[in-house]
Design a protein around this motif. Structure first.
Motif, PDB file in Angstrom:
ATOM      1  N   PHE A 107     -22.175  39.944  13.851  1.00 58.55           N
ATOM      2  CA  PHE A 107     -21.339  40.045  12.654  1.00 58.55           C
ATOM      3  C   PHE A 107     -20.255  38.980  12.487  1.00 58.55           C
ATOM      4  O   PHE A 107     -19.808  38.756  11.360  1.00 58.55           O
ATOM      5  CB  PHE A 107     -20.658  41.422  12.611  1.00 58.55           C
ATOM      6  N   ALA A 108     -19.764  38.363  13.572  1.00 58.22           N
ATOM      7  CA  ALA A 108     -18.607  37.469  13.435  1.00 58.22           C
ATOM      8  C   ALA A 108     -18.951  36.236  12.608  1.00 58.22           C
ATOM      9  O   ALA A 108     -20.078  35.742  12.647  1.00 58.22           O
ATOM     10  CB  ALA A 108     -18.104  37.058  14.815  1.00 58.22           C
ATOM     11  N   LEU A 109     -17.941  35.740  11.876  1.00 59.97           N
ATOM     12  CA  LEU A 109     -18.137  34.567  11.018  1.00 59.97           C
ATOM     13  C   LEU A 109     -17.761  33.276  11.719  1.00 59.97           C
ATOM     14  O   LEU A 109     -18.295  32.215  11.418  1.00 59.97           O
ATOM     15  CB  LEU A 109     -17.285  34.728   9.754  1.00 59.97           C
ATOM     16  N   SER A 110     -16.789  33.355  12.636  1.00 54.16           N
ATOM     17  CA  SER A 110     -16.261  32.164  13.317  1.00 54.16           C
ATOM     18  C   SER A 110     -15.411  32.637  14.485  1.00 54.16           C
ATOM     19  O   SER A 110     -15.189  33.836  14.644  1.00 54.16           O
ATOM     20  CB  SER A 110     -15.394  31.347  12.349  1.00 54.16           C
ATOM     21  N   VAL A 111     -14.895  31.680  15.279  1.00 54.31           N
ATOM     22  CA  VAL A 111     -14.036  32.059  16.412  1.00 54.31           C
ATOM     23  C   VAL A 111     -12.769  32.763  15.927  1.00 54.31           C
ATOM     24  O   VAL A 111     -12.262  33.670  16.608  1.00 54.31           O
ATOM     25  CB  VAL A 111     -13.715  30.840  17.318  1.00 54.31           C
ATOM     26  N   GLY A 112     -12.286  32.421  14.770  1.00 54.98           N
ATOM     27  CA  GLY A 112     -11.093  33.072  14.229  1.00 54.98           C
ATOM     28  C   GLY A 112     -11.420  34.402  13.570  1.00 54.98           C
ATOM     29  O   GLY A 112     -10.762  35.410  13.810  1.00 54.98           O
ATOM     30  N   GLU A 113     -12.456  34.399  12.743  1.00 51.75           N
ATOM     31  CA  GLU A 113     -12.840  35.614  12.010  1.00 51.75           C
ATOM     32  C   GLU A 113     -13.982  36.278  12.776  1.00 51.75           C
ATOM     33  O   GLU A 113     -15.153  36.187  12.396  1.00 51.75           O
ATOM     34  CB  GLU A 113     -13.235  35.249  10.578  1.00 51.75           C
ATOM     35  N   ASN A 114     -13.578  36.917  13.897  1.00 49.93           N
ATOM     36  CA  ASN A 114     -14.604  37.383  14.839  1.00 49.93           C
ATOM     37  C   ASN A 114     -14.716  38.907  14.938  1.00 49.93           C
ATOM     38  O   ASN A 114     -15.102  39.449  15.958  1.00 49.93           O
ATOM     39  CB  ASN A 114     -14.398  36.725  16.212  1.00 49.93           C
ATOM     40  N   SER A 115     -14.392  39.566  13.834  1.00 52.13           N
ATOM     41  CA  SER A 115     -14.765  40.972  13.561  1.00 52.13           C
ATOM     42  C   SER A 115     -14.066  42.064  14.362  1.00 52.13           C
ATOM     43  O   SER A 115     -13.887  43.163  13.846  1.00 52.13           O
ATOM     44  CB  SER A 115     -16.287  41.170  13.668  1.00 52.13           C
ATOM     45  N   VAL A 116     -13.766  41.827  15.638  1.00 48.13           N
ATOM     46  CA  VAL A 116     -13.175  42.891  16.460  1.00 48.13           C
ATOM     47  C   VAL A 116     -12.148  42.334  17.456  1.00 48.13           C
ATOM     48  O   VAL A 116     -12.248  41.195  17.902  1.00 48.13           O
ATOM     49  CB  VAL A 116     -14.253  43.664  17.271  1.00 48.13           C
TER      50      VAL A 116
END
Ligand code: DAT
Ligand code: MG
Length: 140
Positions: A107-116
């Motif tokens: 699910f994560a989009l990137s190292v910053g926007e990593n869902s959890v």
């Protein structure tokens, strides 16, 4: 081996994409029990305090803005070795390094926007649970 509790956060990138249920299913399939849960929106100040340990890192500002950008789901997960088990189910910080089947891989989009988010040790788990939940909200 002991029963532990850990603090988990379903981050804005995941709540925006309506992934709360899919992420919770991964926790439950791994044997983690969601014993407390609420959906809140962090202020910049609250996000900054929660991630204070990273305040000197170059990504701190961006991280706080992201965490305050949409609602999050904060939760307490309980189970045998819950802290390590949750980190395993989450996968590596950077989704490019995360193992197959992990939340960040799927699910994560990137190292910053990593869902959890998940606590990394017993001391931080206790501090982070107390940051979001009162004793009254934690059923024994
Ligand atoms: P984790 O969330 O796996 O415990 P961490 O504690 O090292 O990872 O970092 C906290 C969060 O900060 C991470 O989930 C996303 C963000 N972050 C870490 N490294 C980053 C980087 N190189 N660039 C952008 N954001 C980063
Ligand atoms: Mg961390």
């Amino acid at each position: 081996m002991a029963t532990e509790r850990t603090l988990s956060i379903i981050k804005p990138d995941a709540t925006r994409r309506n992934l709360t249920g899919k992420i919770n299913a991964k926790f439950e399939e791994a044997g983690l029990r969601i014993v407390a849960q609420k959906r809140i929106q962090l202020t910049m100040d609250q996000a900054g305090k929660f991630y204070e340990v990273h305040k000197d890192r170059p990504f701190y500002g961006e991280l706080c803005e992201f965490m305050a950008s949409a609602p999050v789901v904060v939760q307490v997960l309980e189970g045998e070795s819950a802290i390590a088990k949750n980190r395993e189910v989450m996968g590596a910080t950077n989704p490019a390094d995360a193992a197959d089947g992990t939340i960040r891989k799927d699910f994560a989009l990137s190292v910053g926007e990593n869902s959890v988010h998940g606590s990394d040790a017993p001391e931080t788990a206790a501090q982070e649970i107390a940051f979001f939940f009162s004793g009254l909200e934690l059923v024994g």
